[in-house]
Write a protein that holds these residues in place. Structure first.
Motif, short mmCIF file in Angstrom:
data_model
loop_
_atom_site.label_atom_id
_atom_site.label_comp_id
_atom_site.label_asym_id
_atom_site.label_seq_id
_atom_site.Cartn_x
_atom_site.Cartn_y
_atom_site.Cartn_z
N ASP A 1 0.81 -1.21 0.00
CA ASP A 1 0.00 0.00 0.00
C ASP A 1 0.85 1.27 0.00
O ASP A 1 0.39 2.34 0.38
N LEU A 2 2.12 1.15 -0.43
CA LEU A 2 3.00 2.31 -0.47
C LEU A 2 3.55 2.48 -1.88
O LEU A 2 3.78 1.50 -2.59
N ASP A 3 3.80 3.73 -2.27
CA ASP A 3 4.53 3.96 -3.51
C ASP A 3 6.02 4.02 -3.15
O ASP A 3 6.41 4.01 -1.99
N VAL A 4 6.86 4.07 -4.17
CA VAL A 4 8.30 3.99 -3.92
C VAL A 4 8.80 5.19 -3.12
O VAL A 4 9.73 5.08 -2.32
N GLU A 5 8.18 6.34 -3.29
CA GLU A 5 8.61 7.53 -2.57
C GLU A 5 8.47 7.35 -1.07
O GLU A 5 9.29 7.86 -0.29
N HIS A 6 7.45 6.61 -0.64
CA HIS A 6 7.24 6.39 0.80
C HIS A 6 7.89 5.08 1.27
O HIS A 6 8.09 4.88 2.47
N PHE A 7 8.19 4.21 0.32
CA PHE A 7 8.84 2.94 0.68
C PHE A 7 10.32 3.16 0.99
O PHE A 7 10.87 2.52 1.89
N VAL A 8 10.96 4.07 0.26
CA VAL A 8 12.39 4.33 0.46
C VAL A 8 12.72 4.73 1.90
O VAL A 8 13.67 4.20 2.49
N PRO A 9 11.97 5.66 2.52
CA PRO A 9 12.27 5.99 3.93
C PRO A 9 12.13 4.80 4.87
O PRO A 9 12.86 4.70 5.87
N GLU A 10 11.20 3.89 4.57
CA GLU A 10 11.04 2.70 5.40
C GLU A 10 12.28 1.81 5.28
O GLU A 10 12.76 1.25 6.27
N VAL A 11 12.79 1.68 4.06
CA VAL A 11 14.00 0.89 3.86
C VAL A 11 15.18 1.53 4.60
O VAL A 11 15.99 0.84 5.23
N LYS A 12 15.26 2.84 4.54
CA LYS A 12 16.34 3.54 5.23
C LYS A 12 16.25 3.33 6.74
O LYS A 12 17.27 3.06 7.39
N MET A 13 15.06 3.45 7.28
CA MET A 13 14.88 3.29 8.72
C MET A 13 15.27 1.88 9.17
O MET A 13 15.99 1.69 10.16
N MET A 14 14.80 0.87 8.43
CA MET A 14 15.09 -0.50 8.83
C MET A 14 16.56 -0.87 8.56
O MET A 14 17.13 -1.68 9.30
N SER A 15 17.16 -0.26 7.56
CA SER A 15 18.59 -0.50 7.32
C SER A 15 19.40 -0.03 8.51
O SER A 15 20.34 -0.70 8.96
N ASN A 16 19.05 1.14 9.05
CA ASN A 16 19.75 1.67 10.22
C ASN A 16 19.50 0.83 11.46
O ASN A 16 20.38 0.69 12.32
N GLU A 17 18.30 0.28 11.56
CA GLU A 17 17.96 -0.54 12.72
C GLU A 17 18.63 -1.91 12.66
O GLU A 17 19.17 -2.40 13.66
N TRP A 18 18.58 -2.54 11.51
CA TRP A 18 19.11 -3.89 11.37
C TRP A 18 20.63 -3.93 11.21
O TRP A 18 21.28 -4.88 11.64
N PHE A 19 21.20 -2.89 10.59
CA PHE A 19 22.64 -2.88 10.32
C PHE A 19 23.24 -1.54 10.77
O PHE A 19 23.71 -0.74 9.95
N PRO A 20 23.22 -1.27 12.08
CA PRO A 20 23.58 0.06 12.59
C PRO A 20 25.02 0.47 12.32
O PRO A 20 25.31 1.67 12.26
N SER A 21 25.93 -0.48 12.17
CA SER A 21 27.33 -0.11 11.97
C SER A 21 27.81 -0.39 10.55
O SER A 21 29.02 -0.40 10.30
N ALA A 22 26.87 -0.63 9.64
CA ALA A 22 27.27 -0.89 8.26
C ALA A 22 27.90 0.35 7.65
O ALA A 22 27.40 1.47 7.81
N THR A 23 29.00 0.17 6.96
CA THR A 23 29.72 1.30 6.38
C THR A 23 29.35 1.55 4.93
O THR A 23 29.61 2.63 4.41
N ARG A 24 28.74 0.53 4.28
CA ARG A 24 28.39 0.73 2.88
C ARG A 24 27.24 -0.19 2.48
O ARG A 24 27.12 -1.31 2.96
N PHE A 25 26.40 0.33 1.60
CA PHE A 25 25.30 -0.44 1.03
C PHE A 25 25.41 -0.41 -0.49
O PHE A 25 25.78 0.61 -1.08
N PHE A 26 25.08 -1.54 -1.12
CA PHE A 26 24.92 -1.58 -2.57
C PHE A 26 23.45 -1.88 -2.85
O PHE A 26 22.82 -2.65 -2.11
N ASP A 27 22.92 -1.29 -3.90
CA ASP A 27 21.50 -1.46 -4.23
C ASP A 27 21.34 -1.96 -5.66
O ASP A 27 21.69 -1.26 -6.61
N ILE A 28 20.82 -3.18 -5.79
CA ILE A 28 20.55 -3.78 -7.09
C ILE A 28 19.05 -3.67 -7.32
O ILE A 28 18.26 -4.22 -6.55
N VAL A 29 18.66 -2.97 -8.38
CA VAL A 29 17.25 -2.64 -8.54
C VAL A 29 16.68 -3.21 -9.84
O VAL A 29 17.40 -3.49 -10.80
#
Length: 252
Positions: A91-119
């Motif tokens: 029920d989300l478009d990509v504009e609102h899905f991206v912040p959710e991904v960012k929030m959970m990335s910070n929560e699940w991987f708090p000390s990650a130094t780099r992300f790669f995104d395959i789309v």
């Protein structure tokens, strides 16, 4: 033993009786017997991610308010892919899905130094409504440089199958955490070939809630197969894989 015991069982009966799967799916799992719950699902239930290596996110998205999926993975020596988490939305478009991904990335991987995104490569196409690209929203929202996945469905499924079939020193090349529930349920039947009204299996997997997260995983596996995961020079061993992802130009 498995081949002998499976004789006379349908896939649904086998999954419910021997694979501890409560859900019944009408059709044939896309990866069939290449996936084994006991082998590919982490015995640690929730394997620890390695902060020394980047997190690789795979995306299947649309520009409208339709199914969104992101899978969080990591390539670690010796060339093993771990699937740690998943994020989906219907029920989300990509504009609102991206912040959710960012929030959970910070929560699940708090000390990650780099992300790669395959789309999904269609992310580089312009939306007909406001002419924006999903890739641009991902880039700006996460300060990343999206890499287009491989478009060929056949190549993508073959990549996943290859990881399922291979092992590294007796351990699975593809390891899935129990936190990635839809990925697991997709493997055991949710991502499947449905029957046509004439009783024949359709040539393409059913489009449903499981197909999106599996498309995302396919994009990751296909690109990872193209990496230089070792050093070919004699006498020199580099224990860590090289994340030398290429960034092909994509025209929308």
């Amino acid at each position: 033993w498995k081949e002998r015991t499976r004789a006379g069982y349908t896939w649904q009966e086998w999954l419910q009786e021997y694979e501890i799967v409560d859900s019944a799916f009408d059709g044939m799992p896309v990866y069939g017997e290449d996936f084994s719950y006991d082998f590919h699902v982490s015995s640690d239930k929730k394997p620890e991610w390695n902060p020394e290596f980047p997190i690789v996110r795979g995306w299947d998205v649309g520009l409208a308010a339709e199914a969104m999926a992101c899978v969080f993975t990591q390539l670690v020596p010796p060339s093993r892919v771990f699937v740690y988490h998943e994020l989906t939305a219907s029920d989300l478009d990509v504009e609102h899905f991206v912040p959710e991904v960012k929030m959970m990335s910070n929560e699940w991987f708090p000390s990650a130094t780099r992300f790669f995104d395959i789309v999904d490569p269609t992310c580089f196409n312009r939306n007909q409504i406001d002419k924006r690209r999903a890739a641009e929203l991902i880039r700006d929202g996460l300060h990343t440089k999206p890499i287009p996945g491989i478009a060929s469905i056949i190549d993508r499924r073959r990549a996943v199958t290859r990881f399922l079939k291979e092992n590294r020193r007796g351990q699975p090349a593809l390891v899935i955490s129990t936190d990635a529930k839809m990925v697991i349920e997709g493997f055991i039947g949710g991502y499947h070939y449905a029957f046509s009204k004439f009783g024949q299996l359709k040539s393409e997997p059913e489009k449903n809630e499981y197909s999106h997260i599996h498309d995302a995983l396919q994009y990751v596996c296909t690109r990872i197969l193209g990496l230089d995961t070792g050093n070919k020079k004699k006498g020199l061993v580099i224990p860590a894989p090289k994340y030398n992802f290429s960034y092909p130009s994509v025209r929308g």
